[in-house]
Structure formats: structure tokens, C-alpha cells
Write a protein that holds these residues in place. Structure first.
Motif, mmCIF file in Angstrom:
data_model
loop_
_atom_site.group_PDB
_atom_site.id
_atom_site.type_symbol
_atom_site.label_atom_id
_atom_site.label_comp_id
_atom_site.label_asym_id
_atom_site.label_seq_id
_atom_site.Cartn_x
_atom_site.Cartn_y
_atom_site.Cartn_z
ATOM 1 N N GLY A 52 27.439 9.021 5.366
ATOM 2 C CA GLY A 52 29.099 8.895 5.306
ATOM 3 C C GLY A 52 29.599 9.898 6.412
ATOM 4 O O GLY A 52 30.241 10.273 6.374
ATOM 5 N N ARG A 53 28.939 10.593 7.483
ATOM 6 C CA ARG A 53 28.399 11.453 8.222
ATOM 7 C C ARG A 53 29.153 10.503 9.584
ATOM 8 O O ARG A 53 29.363 9.456 9.611
ATOM 9 C CB ARG A 53 27.259 12.138 8.982
ATOM 10 N N TRP A 54 30.666 11.696 10.125
ATOM 11 C CA TRP A 54 31.313 10.843 11.837
ATOM 12 C C TRP A 54 30.894 10.963 12.212
ATOM 13 O O TRP A 54 30.232 12.328 12.659
ATOM 14 C CB TRP A 54 32.809 11.931 11.234
ATOM 15 N N LEU A 110 36.174 2.757 8.146
ATOM 16 C CA LEU A 110 35.309 3.979 6.903
ATOM 17 C C LEU A 110 34.546 2.292 6.501
ATOM 18 O O LEU A 110 34.863 1.353 6.655
ATOM 19 C CB LEU A 110 36.269 3.448 5.771
ATOM 20 N N SER A 150 31.000 3.481 4.870
ATOM 21 C CA SER A 150 29.627 3.647 3.546
ATOM 22 C C SER A 150 30.454 4.319 2.227
ATOM 23 O O SER A 150 29.771 4.744 0.901
ATOM 24 C CB SER A 150 28.164 4.398 3.691
ATOM 25 N N ARG A 151 31.719 5.113 2.170
ATOM 26 C CA ARG A 151 32.694 5.652 1.318
ATOM 27 C C ARG A 151 34.024 5.130 1.647
ATOM 28 O O ARG A 151 34.797 5.835 2.438
ATOM 29 C CB ARG A 151 32.492 6.710 2.084
ATOM 30 N N GLN A 196 33.357 6.982 13.812
ATOM 31 C CA GLN A 196 32.782 5.622 12.671
ATOM 32 C C GLN A 196 31.984 5.922 11.469
ATOM 33 O O GLN A 196 31.292 7.216 11.515
ATOM 34 C CB GLN A 196 31.895 4.598 13.377
ATOM 35 N N GLN A 197 32.021 5.751 9.794
ATOM 36 C CA GLN A 197 30.672 6.526 9.227
ATOM 37 C C GLN A 197 29.367 6.078 9.865
ATOM 38 O O GLN A 197 29.333 4.817 9.925
ATOM 39 C CB GLN A 197 31.445 6.328 7.823
ATOM 40 N N VAL A 244 36.764 9.742 1.296
ATOM 41 C CA VAL A 244 36.561 10.915 2.474
ATOM 42 C C VAL A 244 38.626 11.671 2.681
ATOM 43 O O VAL A 244 38.406 13.080 3.052
ATOM 44 C CB VAL A 244 36.795 9.656 3.545
ATOM 45 N N TYR A 256 39.960 6.302 12.292
ATOM 46 C CA TYR A 256 38.131 6.298 10.797
ATOM 47 C C TYR A 256 38.010 4.990 10.423
ATOM 48 O O TYR A 256 39.031 4.495 9.541
ATOM 49 C CB TYR A 256 38.966 7.599 10.128
#
Length: 150
Positions: free
Chosen positions: A144-146, A9, A11-12, A139-140, A17, A7
């Protein structure tokens, strides 16, 4: 061998998260262990998980708690598995463990704005691919969505 997720990170931050991912792990009936690189960050995350949302509760302890083996979420600075967790979160610079067979899922969360964290994640990705392990990379986006990238 464990399912491995990276993951990235952007934007968040981790504090926004990780609680959601821990909630999802508990919803699956899994125990989780979260390994951090320092006792200072462990203490900060411990405090944060108690207060991150008024409407939510994440039952957790640190590995120093004598009742750690009976808790669904344990925070630690060591590579052990004090609660027999099915999912391991590696955060704050912690690398993918060698004992992948001990988990159903291993999640590496790294700060995309930190060049050292990015380099370490790339090194872990290459190592896993050399071993023939299956890993996915998320990746965000700016909201902030994956997004699955690999």
C-alpha cells in the motif's frame, strides 16, 4: 498551472487512501474539493469520512450544504469549486478538469483493476503531456506504499 498527480490504486481502495490525502491537504492549510461521478457514491463517501477512524476527524460537507463555501472539504458531483479549494481530487471515474489554473494541485485517483478507469487515466495523461503540463504518476506497491513511477 496546477501540480498534477495520478494515483493508481491497487492494493488499497479509495476509502482507505483518500482520508490520509485529505488530512495531508488540511495540514498544508489547503481546502479540498472531492468530485465524484454519482450522488450515490458521494453519499457513501460522505458517510465513510465521518466514521473511517476513531482517532481522526475530517471536517467536510457536501456541495448541497449552504455552508459549503466555508468548509475545508467539500464533496461534489459537479466540476465547480464551491469552497475555493486549492486541491481537487478527481475520483470514481471523474476526469482531470480543464480549469487547472484554478488549483495548486489536482489529484486523479483511479482503480488499477478497472480497465475503463485505467484507459481514461492514460488518456488524461497523454492530454496533459500534449499540453506540456507537468504530472507525476504514483502506484501502490503490495503493502500500500506509494512509489513514484513517472
Amino acid at each position: 498551472m496546477a501540480e498534477i498527480l495520478f494515483y493508481h490504486l491497487q492494493s488499497r481502495p479509495l476509502e482507505q487512501v483518500l482520508p490520509t490525502l485529505l488530512d495531508r491537504s488540511l495540514a498544508r492549510g489547503w481546502k479540498a474539493v472531492v468530485e465524484l461521478s454519482s450522488s450515490e457514491r458521494l453519499a457513501a463517501l460522505d458517510d465513510h469520512l465521518w466514521t473511517y477512524a476513531d482517532e481522526s476527524f475530517l471536517p467536510h460537507v457536501t456541495a448541497a450544504d449552504p455552508d459549503a463555501p466555508n468548509n475545508p472539504i467539500v464533496l461534489t458531483t459537479k466540476p465547480d469549486n464551491p469552497n475555493g479549494a486549492q486541491v481537487r481530487f478527481c475520483v470514481e471515474g471523474v476526469r482531470i478538469p480543464d480549469a487547472l489554473q484554478d488549483y495548486e494541485r489536482v489529484v486523479l485517483m483511479f482503480d488499477g483493476d478497472d480497465p475503463d478507469a485505467l484507459a481514461a487515466a492514460r488518456e488524461d495523461w497523454r492530454k496533459l503531456k500534449t499540453l506540456g503540463a507537468s504530472a507525476t504518476y504514483w502506484q501502490q506497491d503490495e503493502t500500500g506504499r506509494w512509489e513514484k513511477k513517472a
